[in-house]
Design a protein around this motif. Structure first.
Motif, PDB file in Angstrom:
ATOM      1  N   ALA A   1       4.375   0.212   1.662  1.00  0.00           N
ATOM      2  CA  ALA A   1       3.933   1.409   0.956  1.00  0.00           C
ATOM      3  C   ALA A   1       2.567   1.813   1.487  1.00  0.00           C
ATOM      4  O   ALA A   1       1.735   0.959   1.801  1.00  0.00           O
ATOM      5  CB  ALA A   1       3.874   1.153  -0.546  1.00  0.00           C
ATOM      6  N   ILE A   2       2.367   3.117   1.612  1.00  0.00           N
ATOM      7  CA  ILE A   2       1.141   3.664   2.192  1.00  0.00           C
ATOM      8  C   ILE A   2       0.452   4.536   1.147  1.00  0.00           C
ATOM      9  O   ILE A   2       1.065   5.470   0.613  1.00  0.00           O
ATOM     10  CB  ILE A   2       1.468   4.515   3.444  1.00  0.00           C
ATOM     11  N   ASP A   3      -0.821   4.223   0.861  1.00  0.00           N
ATOM     12  CA  ASP A   3      -1.625   5.040  -0.051  1.00  0.00           C
ATOM     13  C   ASP A   3      -2.236   6.176   0.767  1.00  0.00           C
ATOM     14  O   ASP A   3      -3.178   5.961   1.523  1.00  0.00           O
ATOM     15  CB  ASP A   3      -2.709   4.164  -0.685  1.00  0.00           C
ATOM     16  N   TYR A   4      -1.666   7.378   0.651  1.00  0.00           N
ATOM     17  CA  TYR A   4      -2.098   8.470   1.538  1.00  0.00           C
ATOM     18  C   TYR A   4      -3.542   8.886   1.271  1.00  0.00           C
ATOM     19  O   TYR A   4      -4.185   9.493   2.126  1.00  0.00           O
ATOM     20  CB  TYR A   4      -1.154   9.679   1.432  1.00  0.00           C
ATOM     21  N   LYS A   5      -4.073   8.530   0.097  1.00  0.00           N
ATOM     22  CA  LYS A   5      -5.449   8.950  -0.209  1.00  0.00           C
ATOM     23  C   LYS A   5      -6.495   8.116   0.532  1.00  0.00           C
ATOM     24  O   LYS A   5      -7.643   8.517   0.618  1.00  0.00           O
ATOM     25  CB  LYS A   5      -5.696   8.862  -1.720  1.00  0.00           C
ATOM     26  N   THR A   6      -6.097   6.965   1.060  1.00  0.00           N
ATOM     27  CA  THR A   6      -7.078   6.112   1.738  1.00  0.00           C
ATOM     28  C   THR A   6      -6.931   6.163   3.257  1.00  0.00           C
ATOM     29  O   THR A   6      -7.583   5.393   3.956  1.00  0.00           O
ATOM     30  CB  THR A   6      -6.930   4.639   1.282  1.00  0.00           C
ATOM     31  N   HIS A   7      -6.078   7.054   3.776  1.00  0.00           N
ATOM     32  CA  HIS A   7      -5.883   7.124   5.224  1.00  0.00           C
ATOM     33  C   HIS A   7      -6.300   8.490   5.746  1.00  0.00           C
ATOM     34  O   HIS A   7      -5.730   9.500   5.340  1.00  0.00           O
ATOM     35  CB  HIS A   7      -4.415   6.873   5.580  1.00  0.00           C
ATOM     36  N   SER A   8      -7.273   8.523   6.639  1.00  0.00           N
ATOM     37  CA  SER A   8      -7.667   9.808   7.220  1.00  0.00           C
ATOM     38  C   SER A   8      -6.626  10.252   8.241  1.00  0.00           C
ATOM     39  O   SER A   8      -6.454  11.436   8.485  1.00  0.00           O
ATOM     40  CB  SER A   8      -9.040   9.702   7.873  1.00  0.00           C
ATOM     41  N   ASP A   9      -5.928   9.305   8.863  1.00  0.00           N
ATOM     42  CA  ASP A   9      -4.874   9.644   9.820  1.00  0.00           C
ATOM     43  C   ASP A   9      -3.559   9.070   9.295  1.00  0.00           C
ATOM     44  O   ASP A   9      -3.176   7.954   9.627  1.00  0.00           O
ATOM     45  CB  ASP A   9      -5.220   9.071  11.200  1.00  0.00           C
ATOM     46  N   LEU A  10      -2.890   9.866   8.479  1.00  0.00           N
ATOM     47  CA  LEU A  10      -1.663   9.382   7.841  1.00  0.00           C
ATOM     48  C   LEU A  10      -0.562   9.134   8.863  1.00  0.00           C
ATOM     49  O   LEU A  10       0.218   8.188   8.733  1.00  0.00           O
ATOM     50  CB  LEU A  10      -1.190  10.397   6.781  1.00  0.00           C
ATOM     51  N   ALA A  11      -0.503   9.983   9.920  1.00  0.00           N
ATOM     52  CA  ALA A  11       0.525   9.778  10.952  1.00  0.00           C
ATOM     53  C   ALA A  11       0.381   8.397  11.575  1.00  0.00           C
ATOM     54  O   ALA A  11       1.373   7.699  11.805  1.00  0.00           O
ATOM     55  CB  ALA A  11       0.428  10.870  12.018  1.00  0.00           C
ATOM     56  N   ALA A  12      -0.859   7.983  11.830  1.00  0.00           N
ATOM     57  CA  ALA A  12      -1.089   6.656  12.422  1.00  0.00           C
ATOM     58  C   ALA A  12      -0.714   5.559  11.435  1.00  0.00           C
ATOM     59  O   ALA A  12      -0.172   4.514  11.825  1.00  0.00           O
ATOM     60  CB  ALA A  12      -2.545   6.519  12.849  1.00  0.00           C
ATOM     61  N   ALA A  13      -0.976   5.786  10.148  1.00  0.00           N
ATOM     62  CA  ALA A  13      -0.632   4.782   9.138  1.00  0.00           C
ATOM     63  C   ALA A  13       0.884   4.602   9.054  1.00  0.00           C
ATOM     64  O   ALA A  13       1.378   3.486   8.879  1.00  0.00           O
ATOM     65  CB  ALA A  13      -1.204   5.202   7.785  1.00  0.00           C
TER      66      ALA A  13
END
Lengths: 336, 336
Positions: A198-210
């Motif tokens: 699971a990915i917390d989109y609020k803590t990733h500046s580059d969501l594509a990389a996450a």
């Protein structure tokens, strides 16, 4: 004469709803007219989506001052003037924020006794076995055509639809990655619902990389509940010939000027198929789908975890709280 | 020793190409090495798409100073050191702006004698029977799944792909509406190519309304060559369960910041399927498709109308003119 209680609209909400916009009213339950049935409500939703009907922002099905507030729910028939429905039948559909309601059968569905039972409570008919669960089912399995071994990415993964999508993807033998908006939600997706990541989109500046870090070989199916930036990050991770299930675009609904999808070139270079759907298109297959979903619930593979609010007197409080910061999950009111 | 002429890169274009960036060179045609063939070029394209390779904006297949300019073309084999290709065979593929070129067979295809003949000239292999025609064929019939009686809307309808899409839609028994960028093009689409209607997008402030006027019952298939505003206007006119063939996004290619597709909500409410494709995915079926397209050309149902420029000495002039205002159609150079 049966006495009941119901919430009526006392004043049109200005912007966000206030508790004073509603009034709990005692009333005498009417006898059903020919073709109608009287339902004792067991559970009803207080979905935020009713707000435009209350504030008068929509012309369709607008609620008038003094009207009872509409809402989906489940209940038991107490009196019937319709040949197909009997006293004691359990039904789900468009009921109201009320202890009792008289409705026409077009707005409700009878719950099959074989589907609902000890491990599949009737209130799941407005949750995992209701519109959200059915949208997840038909979206993932029909529109997405999910197959064992595929990688599924789902946005708004903690939501009513997304949480079922993830569980169904696991049941189908897929690897599933959820995108959600807090660390707490992400932990729950992995620990309680069996998501692989699971990915917390609020803590990733580059969501594509996450996303790439979790799906280095790419995504076969992206189940899109939100649109916007999250969808563009997803497109950059799709495999060739991947499928995008367009179920919701919640990030667009609040915008005055739509943002849309920027990465249309990815649709060509990656040979993607994007397909929109509305769950009602599958209405003829709802019963069969509910039976299959109920089977997975009985087997413990699919969790139904509503946030229960006890007592109709707390319905408005539960409704209003959803619009406040940290409002949490979607409550279900046990009329009790 | 055969003497030939060829255009080489004399200087890297700065922005738009200048005639002085090219030089016409006499050269002695080399003998093919093992596995190679020597082709006498009959026709070659001067597609604008080669510019990034000349100006050094792309790292893949960059043309060096002194190199011959690459381009698709058709020609006849004059010498062969490959077992599958014989002297006199006609071929199409990646040739050059030259009278003669030595190539490996991977970059060319032999033209079937049964397909090409009096009514189907070999130069159609780089036009209606080339990449553009094949993109129209597989895009409309496979991705779009066009059926008789449907309404087809095509953007960039005067372009190499769009003009074939419209003609194939008519052959398939569809009603077809083209979108193009001038009154002259629109008249030509209706009068010469058999489009049922054509819309000049430059003269309509409300393109969605203009499409609605021509397709009041909605569009079944939108063949998208351009993306952007034109596609959003198209989405607003799609029928329920309509299909969007995403073939090109030319309106996006010049943008620094992509605009994308704003109307993603339409994808849900109208239950649309958007599907991207690359014609090369169908390479195994090219021969069969060319035979069918050639049959329609022979029957007079499908026009091949290249803008012929006579003489290799005019190739650079034809190339540069396309970047100037009112540059017109895509020229084909007859080497002569």
């Amino acid at each position: 004469m049966t006495q009941g209680r119901r919430w009526i609209l006392a004043a049109r909400p200005q912007g966000l709803p206030a508790r004073s916009d509603f009034r709990l009213q005692r009333f005498t339950v009417a006898e059903p007219a020919t073709g109608e049935v009287a339902v004792r409500v067991a559970y009803h939703t207080v979905a935020p989506g009713v707000l435009p009907k209350l504030s008068g922002e929509t012309y369709t099905a607008m609620v008038q001052i003094g009207d009872v507030i509409p809402g989906n729910g489940v209940g038991v028939i107490e009196a019937s003037c319709h040949p197909d429905l009997r006293i004691g039948d359990r039904v789900a559909g468009e009921l109201a924020w009320a202890t009792h309601v008289v409705v026409r059968p077009e707005s409700i569905q009878r719950l099959e006794p074989a589907t609902f039972g000890a491990d599949v409570p009737m209130e799941s008919a407005v949750g995992t076995l209701g519109g959200a669960g059915l949208a997840a089912y038909f979206g993932l399995l029909r529109i997405g055509q999910a197959k064992p071994g595929q990688t599924v990415l789902v946005s708004s993964a903690s939501g009513a639809v997304g949480s079922v999508v993830g569980q169904l993807a696991r049941i189908r033998g897929c690897r599933v990655i959820g995108i959600a908006g807090s660390a707490h939600k992400c932990t729950d997706l992995v620990n309680s619902l069996g998501f692989d990541a699971a990915i917390d989109y609020k803590t990733h500046s580059d969501l594509a990389a996450a996303i790439r870090a979790q799906a280095p070989e790419g995504v076969d199916i992206y189940f899109d509940n939100v649109g916007g930036e999250i969808s563009d990050a997803a497109l950059l991770n799709m495999k060739l010939f991947g499928r995008v299930v367009v179920c919701g675009q919640t990030s667009e609904y609040q915008r005055v000027v739509p943002r849309g999808l920027l990465g249309m070139k990815q649709v060509i270079t990656r040979r993607l198929t994007l397909q929109g759907f509305v769950v009602h298109d599958f209405a003829g297959e709802f019963e069969a789908a509910r039976r299959e979903l109920a089977g997975w619930m009985r087997a413990g593979l699919l969790l139904h975890r509503p946030t229960i609010v006890d007592g109709i007197e707390h319905a408005v409080d539960a409704f209003v709280k959803q619009f406040e910061a940290g409002g949490g999950g979607r409550p279900l009111v046990r009329v009790g």
